[in-house]
Write a protein that holds these residues in place. Structure first.
Motif, PDB file in Angstrom:
ATOM      1  N   ALA A  59       0.834  -1.200   0.000  1.00 31.12           N
ATOM      2  CA  ALA A  59       0.000   0.000   0.000  1.00 31.12           C
ATOM      3  C   ALA A  59       0.873   1.255   0.000  1.00 31.12           C
ATOM      4  O   ALA A  59       0.594   2.234  -0.704  1.00 31.12           O
ATOM      5  N   ARG A  60       1.957   1.250   0.777  1.00 29.34           N
ATOM      6  CA  ARG A  60       2.886   2.375   0.804  1.00 29.34           C
ATOM      7  C   ARG A  60       3.579   2.512  -0.564  1.00 29.34           C
ATOM      8  O   ARG A  60       3.800   3.631  -1.043  1.00 29.34           O
ATOM      9  N   VAL A  61       3.904   1.383  -1.180  1.00 35.54           N
ATOM     10  CA  VAL A  61       4.528   1.426  -2.503  1.00 35.54           C
ATOM     11  C   VAL A  61       3.608   2.098  -3.517  1.00 35.54           C
ATOM     12  O   VAL A  61       4.026   2.970  -4.292  1.00 35.54           O
ATOM     13  N   PHE A  62       2.325   1.729  -3.512  1.00 38.65           N
ATOM     14  CA  PHE A  62       1.359   2.352  -4.417  1.00 38.65           C
ATOM     15  C   PHE A  62       1.271   3.855  -4.169  1.00 38.65           C
ATOM     16  O   PHE A  62       1.234   4.653  -5.111  1.00 38.65           O
ATOM     17  N   ALA A  63       1.228   4.251  -2.908  1.00 37.64           N
ATOM     18  CA  ALA A  63       1.104   5.670  -2.574  1.00 37.64           C
ATOM     19  C   ALA A  63       2.321   6.457  -3.058  1.00 37.64           C
ATOM     20  O   ALA A  63       2.187   7.550  -3.638  1.00 37.64           O
ATOM     21  N   LEU A  64       3.515   5.923  -2.839  1.00 34.57           N
ATOM     22  CA  LEU A  64       4.727   6.604  -3.282  1.00 34.57           C
ATOM     23  C   LEU A  64       4.768   6.709  -4.804  1.00 34.57           C
ATOM     24  O   LEU A  64       5.188   7.739  -5.360  1.00 34.57           O
ATOM     25  N   ILE A  65       4.332   5.654  -5.491  1.00 34.97           N
ATOM     26  CA  ILE A  65       4.308   5.683  -6.954  1.00 34.97           C
ATOM     27  C   ILE A  65       3.341   6.751  -7.456  1.00 34.97           C
ATOM     28  O   ILE A  65       3.618   7.458  -8.438  1.00 34.97           O
ATOM     29  N   ILE A  66       2.211   6.900  -6.788  1.00 35.18           N
ATOM     30  CA  ILE A  66       1.234   7.910  -7.199  1.00 35.18           C
ATOM     31  C   ILE A  66       1.819   9.315  -7.072  1.00 35.18           C
ATOM     32  O   ILE A  66       1.653  10.159  -7.969  1.00 35.18           O
ATOM     33  N   TYR A  67       2.548   9.580  -5.995  1.00 37.63           N
ATOM     34  CA  TYR A  67       3.162  10.908  -5.843  1.00 37.63           C
ATOM     35  C   TYR A  67       4.261  11.130  -6.883  1.00 37.63           C
ATOM     36  O   TYR A  67       4.436  12.246  -7.391  1.00 37.63           O
ATOM     37  N   LEU A  68       4.996  10.085  -7.218  1.00 39.53           N
ATOM     38  CA  LEU A  68       5.991  10.218  -8.283  1.00 39.53           C
ATOM     39  C   LEU A  68       5.325  10.490  -9.625  1.00 39.53           C
ATOM     40  O   LEU A  68       5.842  11.259 -10.446  1.00 39.53           O
ATOM     41  N   SER A  69       4.172   9.857  -9.863  1.00 40.64           N
ATOM     42  CA  SER A  69       3.459  10.106 -11.114  1.00 40.64           C
ATOM     43  C   SER A  69       2.991  11.554 -11.210  1.00 40.64           C
ATOM     44  O   SER A  69       2.939  12.126 -12.303  1.00 40.64           O
ATOM     45  N   LEU A  70       2.676  12.159 -10.066  1.00 40.55           N
ATOM     46  CA  LEU A  70       2.297  13.572 -10.081  1.00 40.55           C
ATOM     47  C   LEU A  70       3.468  14.449 -10.500  1.00 40.55           C
ATOM     48  O   LEU A  70       3.293  15.433 -11.225  1.00 40.55           O
ATOM     49  N   VAL A  71       4.679  14.082 -10.066  1.00 34.70           N
ATOM     50  CA  VAL A  71       5.867  14.816 -10.505  1.00 34.70           C
ATOM     51  C   VAL A  71       6.062  14.646 -12.010  1.00 34.70           C
ATOM     52  O   VAL A  71       6.350  15.611 -12.734  1.00 34.70           O
ATOM     53  N   GLY A  72       5.898  13.412 -12.502  1.00 34.98           N
ATOM     54  CA  GLY A  72       6.025  13.175 -13.934  1.00 34.98           C
ATOM     55  C   GLY A  72       4.983  13.913 -14.748  1.00 34.98           C
ATOM     56  O   GLY A  72       5.283  14.473 -15.812  1.00 34.98           O
ATOM     57  N   LEU A  73       3.747  13.939 -14.256  1.00 31.25           N
ATOM     58  CA  LEU A  73       2.698  14.687 -14.944  1.00 31.25           C
ATOM     59  C   LEU A  73       2.990  16.184 -14.950  1.00 31.25           C
ATOM     60  O   LEU A  73       2.691  16.876 -15.934  1.00 31.25           O
TER      61      LEU A  73
END
Length: 287
Positions: free
Chosen positions: A250-264
């Motif tokens: 669950a923490r991995v998914f959350a961190l990936i989502i925040y990284l995707s916001l940086v990429g976006l």
């Protein structure tokens, strides 16, 4: 004689003649507003995700429920908002991504100009670039770590290396797509090679150059995070690695989502710049 002439009715009743104009029938799903379509598809995905996890087909250790991921998103967000250790990690990864992309843009446009503008670049340099591009770029991560150490330099190098090739291709193809009539006009007016490149070829090639930049903006994050996985570091990639080793998916998914916001955000900046620089293309689309 005139009184014996009979007026025949028309062969076809024109009032009931069907229209010959062909119109395509738009389906209901295509008529949905974009925001409604995006939200609806997202709701379907989350519903299916919830049903799969609640049914017991997949263990929640492997695939957490949407609510578990949402709780971790809140937890990570609070840590970022309060200036916790995750904010410092996110800033490190953001530096790697920004610097890597800027270097990729400079190197990519430079090499793309060499390939697209000169015969030497097209015949001699391009084959080497194609050969390097076919290699698994992630395999270079240990080499960058050995050459540059475990600091930011090795992460920036891999991020640049992964994202530079689309920019090279976009720049080269953009410069070679210049209109031949415009090229002849510049030659007739006595423009030299540099003037033709700057004032004619680059404006013509900007749409394809920005296409390469957008692809590079999407891939630079993968290079930085992969380098953190393989070469250590203190960024978000290291946090993901630690969370995965603890089976905290669950923490991995959350961190990936925040990284995707940086990429976006990176992609949005390139899109915004394109609209401001290639303004004539937007006007043509509106017309």
């Amino acid at each position: 004689m005139a009184s014996n002439i009979k007026v025949l009715p028309p062969l076809v009743d024109t009032t009931e003649f069907p229209s010959t104009v062909w119109t395509e029938k738009v389906s209901l799903i295509d008529r949905l507003p974009r925001s409604v379509a995006i939200l609806g598809l997202g709701a379907i995905i989350f519903a299916l995700w919830h049903l799969v996890t609640m049914s017991g087909l997949i263990n929640t250790v492997i695939l957490p429920t949407p609510f578990q991921v949402w709780n971790q998103i809140i937890t990570v967000g609070l840590n970022l908002a309060t200036g916790g250790y995750m904010l410092a990690a996110l800033w490190i990864t953001t530096q790697e991504v920004l610097i890597g992309f800027l270097l990729a843009a400079i190197i990519g446009i430079g090499l793309g100009t060499l390939v697209g503008e000169t015969k030497f670049g097209e015949r001699a340099v391009m084959p080497y670039l194609v050969a390097i591009d076919t290699m698994p770029k992630i395999a270079f991560a240990p080499l960058f770590v050995a050459w540059l150490g475990f600091g930011l330099e090795s992460k920036i190098a891999l991020a640049t290396f992964v994202s530079v090739f689309p920019i090279i291709v976009g720049t080269a193809s953009g410069l070679q797509s210049a209109d031949e009539n415009a090229h002849m006009l510049f030659r007739t007016m006595g423009a030299n090679r540099l003037q033709t490149l700057i004032r004619m070829k680059f404006p013509f090639g900007l749409p394809q150059i920005f296409t390469g930049l957008k692809i590079g903006a999407l891939s630079v994050m993968a290079g930085a995070i992969t380098a953190e996985f393989l070469g250590g570091g203190k960024g978000f990639g290291e946090l993901i690695r630690v969370a995965a080793s603890q089976l905290d998916t669950a923490r991995v998914f959350a961190l990936i989502i925040y990284l995707s916001l940086v990429g976006l955000s990176m992609y949005a900046i390139v899109m915004f710049t394109e609209k401001r620089v290639v303004f004539w293309q937007n006007r043509r689309g509106n017309d």
